[in-house]
Design a protein around this motif. Structure first.
Motif, short mmCIF file in Angstrom:
data_model
loop_
_atom_site.label_atom_id
_atom_site.label_comp_id
_atom_site.label_asym_id
_atom_site.label_seq_id
_atom_site.Cartn_x
_atom_site.Cartn_y
_atom_site.Cartn_z
N PHE A 141 0.83 -1.33 -0.20
CA PHE A 141 -0.04 -0.02 -0.11
C PHE A 141 0.92 1.41 -0.03
O PHE A 141 1.85 1.29 0.78
N LEU A 146 -3.98 4.09 1.71
CA LEU A 146 -4.62 3.75 3.08
C LEU A 146 -5.31 4.98 3.66
O LEU A 146 -6.47 4.94 3.93
N LYS A 197 -6.40 1.56 11.62
CA LYS A 197 -5.45 2.57 11.53
C LYS A 197 -4.28 1.78 12.37
O LYS A 197 -3.08 1.91 11.88
N PHE A 200 -3.05 -1.15 9.69
CA PHE A 200 -2.33 -0.55 8.55
C PHE A 200 -1.12 0.52 8.75
O PHE A 200 -0.30 0.39 7.65
#
Length: 274
Positions: A141, A146, A197, A200
């Motif tokens: 990512f 994100l 949160k 990731f």
């Protein structure tokens, strides 16, 4: 941190801990973000033939009293690991095989560093220590990816669930997609965003060399959440204590979509001398 264990046997009940099978060895199954212990429903009957199987819900699960989830306390993996240790202590488990899916792979690492004597083998299924790309590291990512996920979760959680679930499953398995969409959608949106949160944005790469417990990393050939390269990155950082098994399947949830294949691999890893 140790205050969590002051609840005595309360945590076992609060996290809906269940035990199946009568084996002499204990295997612990810990689910990931957006699911609960029922994500293991296809594997439990198979594993209960060989082991005493322990399953439980992580504290963010909609099956758990939402008042137990403290976003500050659970902003790191430390308290998740402490919950796991408490459950094992309260069940008087002295040694276990641990199977952690997705974020629970890192929970297992944290717990094994703190109490290595509790674990004889760690199985890391679709796990990652870092989801963000960096120079020389492909986490899968970009930060903009994100930010978009967090924005969508905040603005339209139901819509985000409906779009994210089939992408995470990644195969045309209506039952698996419906199951993940239903369990993810049952989460309270603010809790789901908080956990997302934490997961990731985490960076647990420096933790890996501290793990001394033998480990097996199991990863789908193609997973939009965790690139296959992450499995080999973890193996390098874990050194000779780890091996990698790549499943010839797609998606982040092989325990739902490829459980016969996963069962076969687990049997070879855990039930034979291979």
């Amino acid at each position: 941190m140790d205050t969590l264990c002051e609840c005595g046997g309360g945590l076992v009940d609060a996290l809906n801990t269940k035990i199946y099978g009568n084996g002499t060895q204990t295997i612990v199954l810990s689910h990931g973000f957006g699911t609960d212990q029922t994500v293991w429903q296809y594997l439990v009957p198979f594993l209960a033939y060989y082991f005493k199987v322990v399953v439980f819900d992580l504290v963010f699960s909609p099956n758990v009293d939402p008042n137990l989830y403290d976003p500050k306390k659970y902003s790191s993996f430390d308290f998740y690991a402490q919950d796991l240790i408490c459950i094992l202590d309260q069940l008087s488990v002295k040694k276990s095989i641990y199977v952690g899916h997705s974020m629970s792979a890192m929970i297992g690492f944290k717990a094994a560093i703190r109490r290595p004597e509790l674990f004889e083998h760690l199985v890391l299924l679709s796990g990652s220590p870092r989801y963000l790309n960096e120079k020389g590291y492909n986490g899968g990512f970009r930060r903009s990816d994100l930010n978009s996920i967090f924005k969508d979760m905040h603005q339209n959680f139901t819509g985000w669930v409906q779009s994210f679930a089939p992408r995470a499953i990644s195969v045309n398995n209506i039952t698996a997609i419906a199951k993940f969409e239903r369990s993810l959608g049952r989460m309270q949106p603010e809790i789901a965003l908080s956990v997302a949160k934490t997961v990731f944005l985490s960076d647990l790469r420096t933790v890996l060399p501290q793990v001394r417990v033998p480990s097996t990393i199991i990863q789908s050939e193609k997973d939009i959440i965790v690139p296959k390269s992450v499995a080999f990155y973890m193996k390098r950082k874990l050194g000779g204590r780890a091996r990698v098994k790549i499943l010839k399947t797609q998606g982040h949830f092989p325990q739902l979509t490829a459980y016969p294949l996963l069962s076969h691999v687990l049997k070879r890893v855990l039930c034979t001398s291979e």
